[in-house]
Write an enzyme that holds these catalytic residues in place. Structure first.
Site, short mmCIF file in Angstrom:
data_model
loop_
_atom_site.label_atom_id
_atom_site.label_comp_id
_atom_site.label_asym_id
_atom_site.label_seq_id
_atom_site.Cartn_x
_atom_site.Cartn_y
_atom_site.Cartn_z
CE LYS A 1 -0.65 0.25 5.01
NZ LYS A 1 -0.01 1.66 5.37
CG ASP A 2 3.59 2.13 2.91
OD1 ASP A 2 2.40 2.85 3.06
OD2 ASP A 2 4.01 1.59 3.78
NE ARG B 1 -7.50 3.58 2.74
CZ ARG B 1 -7.61 2.85 4.05
NH1 ARG B 1 -8.69 2.32 4.19
NH2 ARG B 1 -6.66 2.37 4.89
NE ARG B 2 -6.09 3.16 7.87
CZ ARG B 2 -4.96 2.62 7.95
NH1 ARG B 2 -4.01 3.58 8.55
NH2 ARG B 2 -4.43 1.59 7.75
NE ARG C 1 3.38 10.47 8.61
CZ ARG C 1 4.49 10.91 7.79
NH1 ARG C 1 4.43 12.38 7.65
NH2 ARG C 1 5.53 10.45 7.74
NE ARG D 1 1.39 5.78 12.01
CZ ARG D 1 0.84 5.77 10.81
NH1 ARG D 1 -0.18 5.34 10.57
NH2 ARG D 1 1.56 6.22 9.71
CB CYS E 1 -0.62 10.53 0.42
SG CYS E 1 0.23 8.73 0.82
#
Length: 316
Positions: free
Chosen positions: A90-91, A138-139, A156, A162, A249
């Site tokens: 996904k990155d 997105r989230r 971040r 996190r 992003c």
């Protein structure tokens, strides 16, 4: 495409894996290292700090997007300091620079998003005005669609950072990828896994991809036994949606494909517009067809992307 049923590579190779230095990235590289060593190759790991790891005071959408996590690793491949790079798929940008290829996609871990909180068992339990942390547009858009009364704040840092910020009380809850928590043995931190119908995952979420120089045909052959064809076809469809809509992003875009009992691939996608006032615009589309090769997966992704465009989604 790689196929998991291929025989072992005839010649053993001495290989170096380039990876980010976060605990999760090192786990992922170590996982690939073990798989390659089991096939007779000699494998070392080169840990690197990327620009994406260094810039923590701004969201990725404002400082360059997904490519910030892979540029330094690609330079190591180009200069011959490493032979392959292991990424959370996904990155990985939807289009790789000339001279690089995605040589292998491994079997996928759980692709869902996870709700993590020390106080609230579910997102639905939060009081109005509660603070939820995420670094993903997105989230953020999907969370606002579910609970427009919450405060969605940037979050971040690597996975451990996190979680520390959550434990310090900076947030009432945070949303993380289930796969990363499971890989690091942190499944107990998950209070609930979001259903994809409510929180549609990002393209490639939960899958690991291996990037190499396109001229390393020996390495591409050696990686083939590690690949999982069903995962690769699914993420190919997902990434095709993102590619068609300029997925980065800076675009709230989700795409998730699931194999059905009849062997067809169902692809769901969502596109958001976070620029307007109030609750953001959220469009959804899906498609379902029989898929057995990459071209069919690409076509499914393009079809679902066009369905979003017809509703008003725009490429960025």
């Amino acid at each position: 495409m790689c196929a998991s049923a291929l025989p072992p590579s005839a010649a053993s190779l001495s290989l170096t894996i380039a990876t980010r230095e976060s605990r999760l990235a090192l786990w992922q590289a170590g996982h690939v290292q073990q798989l390659l060593q089991a096939r007779g190759h000699t494998v070392s790991i080169l840990g690197m700090t990327t620009r994406g790891d260094q810039i923590l005071d701004r969201t990725l959408s404002k400082v360059g997007g997904k490519g910030l996590f892979v540029k330094e690793l690609e330079l190591a491949l180009e200069e011959g300091r490493a032979d392959l790079a292991v990424h959370s798929l996904k990155d990985v940008p939807m289009s790789l620079p000339p001279g690089f290829v995605l040589a292998c996609v491994l079997q996928r871990e759980d692709p869902s998003d996870a709700w993590v909180s020390n106080r609230y068992a579910r997102l639905e339990d939060l009081p109005a005005g509660a603070v939820v942390g995420t670094s993903s547009l997105r989230r953020a858009v999907l969370l606002r669609a579910l609970r427009p009364d919450l405060r969605i704040e940037p979050l971040r840092g690597n996975l451990d950072t996190r979680l520390r910020k959550l434990d310090e009380g900076q947030y009432d809850g945070i949303v993380l990828a289930t796969a990363g928590l499971l890989r690091l043995g942190l499944g107990a931190r998950i209070r609930a896994a979001f259903d994809a119908s409510a929180m549609l995952p990002a393209a490639g979420q939960g899958a690991l991809g291996i990037e190499v120089r396109a001229d390393r045909t020996d390495l591409i052959d050696a990686l083939q036994p590690l690949a999982d064809q069903p995962t690769w076809l699914a993420v190919t469809a997902e990434r095709a949606v993102s590619r068609a809509l300029g997925g980065s992003c800076s675009v709230p875009l989700a795409a998730h494909a699931r194999w059905q009992a009849d062997g067809q691939l169902q692809l769901q996608a969502a596109w958001g517009d976070a620029t307007g006032a109030g609750q953001p615009l959220l469009l959804r589309a899906e498609g379902r067809v029989a898929v057995s090769e990459p071209g069919q997966a690409e076509a499914l992704g393009a079809e679902v992307a066009q369905a979003l465009v017809r509703q008003g989604a725009t490429a960025q």
